[in-house]
Scaffold this active site. Structure first.
Site, PDB file in Angstrom:
ATOM      1  N   ARG A 178       0.843  -1.187   0.000  1.00 59.64           N
ATOM      2  CA  ARG A 178       0.000   0.000   0.000  1.00 59.64           C
ATOM      3  C   ARG A 178       0.885   1.246   0.000  1.00 59.64           C
ATOM      4  NH1 ARG A 178      -4.861   1.926   3.877  1.00 59.64           N
ATOM      5  NH2 ARG A 178      -3.372   2.944   5.230  1.00 59.64           N
TER       6      ARG A 178
ATOM      7  N   ARG B 177      -5.026   4.062  -2.956  1.00 59.30           N
ATOM      8  CA  ARG B 177      -4.358   2.994  -2.206  1.00 59.30           C
ATOM      9  C   ARG B 177      -4.601   1.655  -2.885  1.00 59.30           C
ATOM     10  NH1 ARG B 177      -7.233   4.346   2.414  1.00 59.30           N
ATOM     11  NH2 ARG B 177      -6.433   6.413   2.069  1.00 59.30           N
TER      12      ARG B 177
ATOM     13  N   ASP C 287      -7.061  -1.266   1.289  1.00 57.66           N
ATOM     14  CA  ASP C 287      -7.371  -0.715   2.598  1.00 57.66           C
ATOM     15  C   ASP C 287      -8.276  -1.717   3.303  1.00 57.66           C
ATOM     16  OD1 ASP C 287      -7.071   2.067   3.904  1.00 57.66           O
ATOM     17  OD2 ASP C 287      -9.133   1.488   4.353  1.00 57.66           O
TER      18      ASP C 287
ATOM     19  N   ASP D 177     -10.455  -2.072   6.787  1.00 55.25           N
ATOM     20  CA  ASP D 177     -10.949  -1.400   7.992  1.00 55.25           C
ATOM     21  C   ASP D 177     -11.818  -2.360   8.792  1.00 55.25           C
ATOM     22  OD1 ASP D 177      -9.818   1.104   7.447  1.00 55.25           O
ATOM     23  OD2 ASP D 177     -11.532   1.707   6.219  1.00 55.25           O
TER      24      ASP D 177
HETATM   25  O1  GSY Z   1     -11.561   4.246   4.179  1.00 53.16           O
HETATM   26  C1  GSY Z   1     -11.371   3.433   3.114  1.00 53.16           C
HETATM   27  C2  GSY Z   1     -10.612   4.075   2.006  1.00 53.16           C
HETATM   28  N1  GSY Z   1     -11.427   5.045   1.272  1.00 53.16           N
HETATM   29  C3  GSY Z   1     -12.406   4.795   0.373  1.00 53.16           C
HETATM   30  C4  GSY Z   1     -12.974   3.603  -0.129  1.00 53.16           C
HETATM   31  O2  GSY Z   1     -12.630   2.474   0.222  1.00 53.16           O
HETATM   32  N2  GSY Z   1     -13.978   3.764  -1.058  1.00 53.16           N
HETATM   33  C5  GSY Z   1     -14.427   4.997  -1.479  1.00 53.16           C
HETATM   34  N3  GSY Z   1     -15.388   5.081  -2.373  1.00 53.16           N
HETATM   35  N4  GSY Z   1     -13.866   6.137  -1.007  1.00 53.16           N
HETATM   36  C6  GSY Z   1     -12.885   6.034  -0.084  1.00 53.16           C
HETATM   37  N5  GSY Z   1     -12.217   7.024   0.521  1.00 53.16           N
HETATM   38  C7  GSY Z   1     -11.351   6.406   1.345  1.00 53.16           C
HETATM   39  S1  GSY Z   1     -10.282   7.265   2.380  1.00 53.16           S
END
Ligand code: GSY
Length: 154
Positions: A85, A94, A97, A99
């Site tokens: 990453r 990235r 990710d 979470d």
């Molecule tokens: O927090 C997860 C990373 N992330 C994302 C994501 O996974 N999807 C979308 N659509 N927008 C995001 N913004 C972030 S930061």
């Protein structure tokens, strides 16, 4: 051994996005203390937070695990590192990710690991897939960008 149920949100918007999601699932399953028991549909979603970046692929996973939440967080962070990453811009593109959204019915206000995830109920890219694999029946924020693109990978 005490087994726990956790839900993760995973997303990728760099490189081969599908391959990145699949690799994250494989690496989770490779840990002997984790079994990925459900995968939601795969959605393409508009980036939230920093607009000038590619669309994401997002999904959610259900895990059974004997790990405590902090050990599970470490595994997730290692997978993010192993999949190279790169995060040059805060909230920017990235490769992967992961979470932690929910862990049993735990409520934790620890800033290192807040559970439920503090922003999950504002994010359509989390709630659409989460609804596929749970009985979540709460509000889902409107987001016309969310597009179903594939069936669950497992
Ligand atoms: O927090 C997860 C990373 N992330 C994302 C994501 O996974 N999807 C979308 N659509 N927008 C995001 N913004 C972030 S930061």
């Amino acid at each position: 051994m005490d087994m726990h149920t956790a839900y993760l949100s995973i997303g990728s918007n760099m490189g081969d996005r599908e391959e990145n999601l699949r690799s994250a699932i494989d690496l989770l399953n490779a840990d002997e203390a984790i079994e990925v028991t459900k995968c939601a549909n795969i959605y393409e979603t508009e980036p939230v937070g920093y607009d000038d970046q590619p669309y994401f692929l997002n999904t959610c996973l259900e895990l059974k695990t004997s790990l405590d939440p902090y050990s599970l967080l470490k595994v997730c962070q290692k997978i993010e590192n192993d999949l190279h990453r790169v995060r040059i811009i805060r909230n920017g593109p990235r490769t992967i990710d992961l979470d932690i959204l929910l862990y049993d019915d735990l409520i934790s206000y620890d800033p290192i690991l807040t559970i439920p995830h503090p922003r999950m109920y504002e994010r359509a890219f989390v709630l659409y897939p989460l609804k596929d694999i749970t009985d979540y029946s709460g509000k889902i924020p409107e987001d016309k960008s969310v597009k179903l693109v594939d069936e669950p990978y497992i």
